[in-house]
Motif scaffolding. Structure first.
Motif, PDB file in Angstrom:
ATOM      1  N   LYS A 107       0.849  -1.192   0.000  1.00 23.21           N
ATOM      2  CA  LYS A 107       0.000   0.000   0.000  1.00 23.21           C
ATOM      3  C   LYS A 107       0.882   1.238   0.000  1.00 23.21           C
ATOM      4  O   LYS A 107       1.631   1.478   0.941  1.00 23.21           O
ATOM      5  N   ILE A 108       0.758   2.015  -1.079  1.00 15.24           N
ATOM      6  CA  ILE A 108       1.586   3.201  -1.264  1.00 15.24           C
ATOM      7  C   ILE A 108       0.718   4.446  -1.108  1.00 15.24           C
ATOM      8  O   ILE A 108      -0.253   4.634  -1.838  1.00 15.24           O
ATOM      9  N   ALA A 109       1.064   5.288  -0.152  1.00 18.70           N
ATOM     10  CA  ALA A 109       0.398   6.580   0.001  1.00 18.70           C
ATOM     11  C   ALA A 109       1.031   7.537  -1.007  1.00 18.70           C
ATOM     12  O   ALA A 109       2.226   7.778  -0.971  1.00 18.70           O
ATOM     13  N   VAL A 110       0.209   8.063  -1.913  1.00 18.91           N
ATOM     14  CA  VAL A 110       0.720   8.945  -2.964  1.00 18.91           C
ATOM     15  C   VAL A 110       0.247  10.364  -2.691  1.00 18.91           C
ATOM     16  O   VAL A 110      -0.955  10.633  -2.625  1.00 18.91           O
ATOM     17  N   PHE A 111       1.188  11.275  -2.546  1.00 15.96           N
ATOM     18  CA  PHE A 111       0.899  12.687  -2.328  1.00 15.96           C
ATOM     19  C   PHE A 111       1.184  13.420  -3.640  1.00 15.96           C
ATOM     20  O   PHE A 111       2.343  13.565  -4.040  1.00 15.96           O
ATOM     21  N   SER A 112       0.119  13.851  -4.304  1.00 19.35           N
ATOM     22  CA  SER A 112       0.300  14.443  -5.622  1.00 19.35           C
ATOM     23  C   SER A 112      -0.922  15.270  -6.001  1.00 19.35           C
ATOM     24  O   SER A 112      -1.958  15.236  -5.338  1.00 19.35           O
TER      25      SER A 112
ATOM     26  N   ILE B  61      -3.099   4.534  -2.244  1.00 23.07           N
ATOM     27  CA  ILE B  61      -3.977   5.302  -1.364  1.00 23.07           C
ATOM     28  C   ILE B  61      -3.721   6.776  -1.694  1.00 23.07           C
ATOM     29  O   ILE B  61      -2.662   7.307  -1.374  1.00 23.07           O
ATOM     30  N   PRO B  62      -4.663   7.443  -2.355  1.00 20.40           N
ATOM     31  CA  PRO B  62      -4.405   8.814  -2.833  1.00 20.40           C
ATOM     32  C   PRO B  62      -4.583   9.871  -1.751  1.00 20.40           C
ATOM     33  O   PRO B  62      -5.523   9.823  -0.957  1.00 20.40           O
ATOM     34  N   PHE B  63      -3.666  10.817  -1.739  1.00 20.26           N
ATOM     35  CA  PHE B  63      -3.758  12.000  -0.891  1.00 20.26           C
ATOM     36  C   PHE B  63      -3.453  13.202  -1.794  1.00 20.26           C
ATOM     37  O   PHE B  63      -2.310  13.651  -1.892  1.00 20.26           O
ATOM     38  N   THR B  64      -4.491  13.652  -2.487  1.00 25.43           N
ATOM     39  CA  THR B  64      -4.308  14.711  -3.472  1.00 25.43           C
ATOM     40  C   THR B  64      -4.377  16.088  -2.814  1.00 25.43           C
ATOM     41  O   THR B  64      -5.039  16.274  -1.790  1.00 25.43           O
TER      42      THR B  64
ATOM     43  N   ALA C 227      -2.176   9.032   6.855  1.00 24.61           N
ATOM     44  CA  ALA C 227      -1.724   7.871   6.085  1.00 24.61           C
ATOM     45  C   ALA C 227      -1.212   6.738   6.961  1.00 24.61           C
ATOM     46  O   ALA C 227      -0.221   6.099   6.638  1.00 24.61           O
ATOM     47  N   PHE C 228      -1.893   6.454   8.081  1.00 24.85           N
ATOM     48  CA  PHE C 228      -1.437   5.404   8.991  1.00 24.85           C
ATOM     49  C   PHE C 228      -1.410   4.022   8.343  1.00 24.85           C
ATOM     50  O   PHE C 228      -0.614   3.181   8.690  1.00 24.85           O
ATOM     51  N   MET C 229      -2.320   3.771   7.430  1.00 20.82           N
ATOM     52  CA  MET C 229      -2.510   2.416   6.933  1.00 20.82           C
ATOM     53  C   MET C 229      -1.499   2.014   5.862  1.00 20.82           C
ATOM     54  O   MET C 229      -1.513   0.897   5.378  1.00 20.82           O
ATOM     55  N   CYS C 230      -0.601   2.902   5.479  1.00 20.44           N
ATOM     56  CA  CYS C 230       0.235   2.672   4.303  1.00 20.44           C
ATOM     57  C   CYS C 230       1.620   2.149   4.657  1.00 20.44           C
ATOM     58  O   CYS C 230       2.157   2.395   5.732  1.00 20.44           O
TER      59      CYS C 230
ATOM     60  N   GLY D  33      -7.670   7.239   7.345  1.00 20.03           N
ATOM     61  CA  GLY D  33      -6.537   6.475   7.829  1.00 20.03           C
ATOM     62  C   GLY D  33      -6.154   6.822   9.252  1.00 20.03           C
ATOM     63  O   GLY D  33      -5.421   6.096   9.874  1.00 20.03           O
ATOM     64  N   GLU D  34      -6.672   7.969   9.727  1.00 17.24           N
ATOM     65  CA  GLU D  34      -6.196   8.452  11.026  1.00 17.24           C
ATOM     66  C   GLU D  34      -6.598   7.591  12.217  1.00 17.24           C
ATOM     67  O   GLU D  34      -5.952   7.643  13.259  1.00 17.24           O
TER      68      GLU D  34
END
Length: 430
Positions: free
Chosen positions: A4-9, A30-33, A47-50, A412-413
């Motif tokens: 699981k990759i948290a992506v910040f973009s 896991i997107p974090f846009t 992003a705890f789950m990543c 995810g928190e």
């Protein structure tokens, strides 16, 4: 097992990442846009789950770097390298019809620009490079001011930037500006690097769990009922925890502070993963002993780290007079309290299920029962499948309807990070 990759973009980069991963079933994004790079500083807390954190931009990475370093988070930055600069210069000359002189450029590392200019034999001194990776603190206004001053003094004809936020501001000021486009090759390399690092971390890390369990008001019991009563209650506590330790393959031992100490690995991790939303151990202890209990679990890659985190979790239990259980993971994220009743508006939820998610009456009532039973805690598609007794695919279709109808959202928190069994979690959007 999926990585699981948290992506910040920004949204447009995320679409390109999804296109690349269409046929790869061992990676989940896991997107974090964000719209502004500074938002990465708060997004990273969710992003705890990543397993690993991927940043599609140097500036958002720098905004989040303090937390990355503090929590020792595994992070990968999409390379803003010579190849990216070279392709950007190609677009400038062949698509934008710009001459490769009289411009300013900002990059994370000026050495990449120097290497490209040397290779292309560009020696014109009317090209100005700003390296924001050299700054002690992030200052977007400083970067913008650098380009603006060069433009106003007539030294440049346009700006080449690696930062979308800078491009937007300069265009508002009427300054010709072009933003570098991340090459697809760089995106693919970053994803593969993130996957490799995550797999390596998981193969090397055998997490240890430490637990501290104590009677909340032991001194008060001693004053009111005497030392014999204290010994009896501690003995019952120890006997219950011995059974728990046997079930989870953990060692259980008393210490001199009247607390019980527990050490374990996979068995305790699995128990926390499967029961952290209700944690029956806390309920069983409180019911058997008829007094409030504090439980603090700590995760770590060493026994010392796990023990220190467990003590931090136990200290957090002092916030209320009731029984509490907290977990502190190896990054010192505090998860909890567990098992606290959470209320929600059933009437509002029913209306959303019917009119927004377009579920029928039976499914709507079942979902309300599901949320009530789970005490409005985060849930996964697997939880839906088990409760409804349907296939995982059918559960995912229900999740899709709930997301489309804005009834639930990805969170995810409130999810403790446990390597080996990460899950994408949802909660009510109200």
């Amino acid at each position: 097992m999926k990585v699981k990759i948290a992506v910040f973009s920004r949204e447009e980069i995320l679409e390109r990442i999804h296109d690349y991963l269409v046929e790869q079933d061992d990676i989940e994004i896991i997107p974090f846009t964000y719209t502004k790079a500074s938002e990465a500083d708060t997004l990273i807390d969710k992003a705890f789950m990543c397993d690993i954190y991927l940043f599609a931009g140097a500036l958002p990475y720098l905004y989040a770097k303090e937390k990355i370093d503090k929590k020792r988070l595994p992070a990968v930055l999409v390379e803003f390298d010579e190849y990216m600069i070279l392709t950007s210069l190609y677009r400038l000359r062949n698509h934008c019809m710009q001459s490769l002189n009289r411009f300013s450029v900002d990059v994370y590392n000026h050495q990449n620009v120097t290497a490209v200019f040397k290779e292309l034999k560009i020696v014109d001194n009317e090209i100005y490079t700003y390296s924001f990776g050299d700054d002690e603190t992030i200052n977007l206004e400083k970067i913008i001011s650098h380009h603006k001053k060069l433009w106003e003094t007539g030294k440049i004809d346009y700006v080449l930037t690696s930062i979308n936020d800078v491009e937007e501001r300069l265009k508002e000021l009427g300054i010709p500006c072009y933003c570098m486009i991340i090459p697809q090759l760089n995106i693919e390399r970053a994803i593969n690097e993130a996957k490799t690092i995550s797999n390596l971390n998981q193969s090397k890390s055998a997490q240890i769990v430490a637990g501290f369990i104590r009677i909340k008001y032991l001194d008060k019991i001693r004053e009111e009922k005497g030392e014999l009563a204290v010994k009896e209650i501690l003995l019952r506590l120890y006997q219950i925890l011995l059974k728990f330790g046997h079930k989870t393959y953990a060692s259980v031992m008393p210490n001199i502070d009247g607390q019980i100490v527990l050490f374990g690995t996979r068995g305790v991790l699995d128990h926390i993963t499967n029961h952290y939303r209700d944690f029956p151990l806390l309920e069983d202890l409180e019911a058997a002993l008829q007094t409030p209990i504090d439980i603090g679990f700590g995760l770590g890659l060493t026994a010392k780290q796990a023990e220190d985190n467990a003590k931090l979790a136990l200290e957090t239990c002092k916030q209320t007079n009731n029984s509490n259980c907290y977990i502190v993971n190896e990054r010192q994220d505090i998860i909890g309290p567990l098992g606290v009743q959470k209320h929600f508006d059933t009437s509002r939820l029913y209306q959303a299920l019917i009119h927004k998610a377009r579920l029928n009456n039976e499914l709507s009532y079942n979902f309300i029962d599901f949320i009530t039973l789970r005490n409005n805690e985060p849930f996964s598609s697997n939880d839906i499948a088990i409760y409804y007794r349907v296939t995982k695919r059918s559960a995912e279709r229900t999740i899709s309807k709930l997301l489309t109808g804005d009834v639930i959202k990805v969170v995810g928190e409130e999810k403790p990070y446990v390597k080996g069994r990460p899950r994408k979690l949802f909660t009510l959007n109200q």
